[in-house]
Write an enzyme that holds these catalytic residues in place. Structure first.
Site, short mmCIF file in Angstrom:
data_model
loop_
_atom_site.label_atom_id
_atom_site.label_comp_id
_atom_site.label_asym_id
_atom_site.label_seq_id
_atom_site.Cartn_x
_atom_site.Cartn_y
_atom_site.Cartn_z
N HIS A 158 -15.93 -2.23 -0.82
CA HIS A 158 -14.73 -1.65 -0.96
C HIS A 158 -14.71 -2.04 -2.59
CE1 HIS A 158 -13.29 -1.65 3.07
NE2 HIS A 158 -12.28 -0.78 2.92
N LYS A 162 -10.00 -5.03 -4.11
CA LYS A 162 -9.42 -5.39 -2.93
C LYS A 162 -9.30 -6.84 -2.62
CE LYS A 162 -10.04 -3.91 2.02
NZ LYS A 162 -8.57 -3.71 2.10
#
Length: 272
Positions: A158, A162
């Protein structure tokens, strides 16, 4: 007739994306948006927050101020807020609730379960239709591959912002594998292997997380034996995929009886 939706956490990345899709789609109407009291979006118009045209509706700090006319509430806030939102909507008797918040603890999850006794609740750590299908495929594969001969590994990547790892989606995939194998994920999960003495545990489910750049989300489940490998993966190419999935789920959820639903129910049309 348009489906009226209110968004809790409209100032966040997911909330803004969902709001924009609602505004640009005549099948939906954005009737309210909730932000934190310390948000930079205090007193801003909902359209301004979404980056679209002016709507003449200001963001709210109180949930109740954003519910007028709403058929569904999409929760894209925080784990701490989600439980309170679920309890309040249950007290009010609705509207329907879609929760896309990750990182919920047991007490917060219990609040969703309690609310589902009163109103339709859909809980999803990932609103992607594709991920819902991947979950089904992973369950089928795990049930048919003996854990004594097939190792299971989950990797996810990600964007740099995140904060939770493994991702909520990766954990859900792990739960599907464990359940299909008759295991409890917390007992067999192997996270962040590091060091000179980290042998793989037979029957374990491994997790690996990467963070960097602006990657929207990538997940891969690999089942590996001595002689062959099966890989099931999903790559989100645009953050819109989560918003579009949430709106598809909202259309399906409104009108359902009280109960706890998942994206799987949306995909296959099952009852709770």
């Amino acid at each position: 007739m348009a489906l009226n939706i209110s968004i809790v956490g409209i100032g966040g990345r997911l909330g803004r994306t969902i709001a924009r899709e609602i505004i640009l789609d005549e099948r939906f109407e954005l009737v309210g948006g909730v932000i934190r009291a310390d948000s930079d979006h205090v007193d801003q118009d909902l359209g301004e927050i979404a980056g679209t045209q002016w709507l003449g509706k200001a963001a709210s700090i109180r949930l109740e101020d954003a519910l007028e006319g709403a058929d569904a509430v999409i929760d894209a806030s925080t784990p701490q807020a989600s439980a309170a939102i679920a309890r309040r909507l249950a007290d009010l008797g609705g509207p329907a609730l879609l929760c896309g918040v990750t990182g919920l603890n047991q007490a917060q999850t219990d609040a969703l379960h309690a609310a589902s006794e009163v109103l339709p609740v859909l809980a999803a750590r990932n609103f992607s239709i594709g991920i819902a299908l991947v979950e089904m495929l992973v369950s089928t594969a795990a049930a048919g591959l003996p854990l004594e001969r097939w190792d299971a590994e989950i990797s996810e990547t990600h964007h740099r912002h995140k904060v939770d790892a493994p991702s909520g989606t990766a954990l859900v995939l792990g739960e599907f594998i464990a359940r299909s194998r008759g295991q409890i994920l917390d007992m067999v999960a192997e996270r962040g292997r590091s060091g000179p003495d980290q042998p793989r545990t037979p029957g374990g489910i491994g997790f690996a997380s990467l963070r960097g750049g602006a990657i929207v989300g990538e997940h891969e489940v690999r089942f590996l034996s001595d002689n062959e490998e099966i890989s099931i993966g999903h790559r989100a190419l645009d953050r819109r995929v989560f918003a579009l999935g949430a709106l598809t789920a909202a259309q399906w959820l409104v009108g359902q009886k009280a109960g706890l639903y998942s994206m799987r129910h949306v995909v296959v049309g099952e009852d709770a």
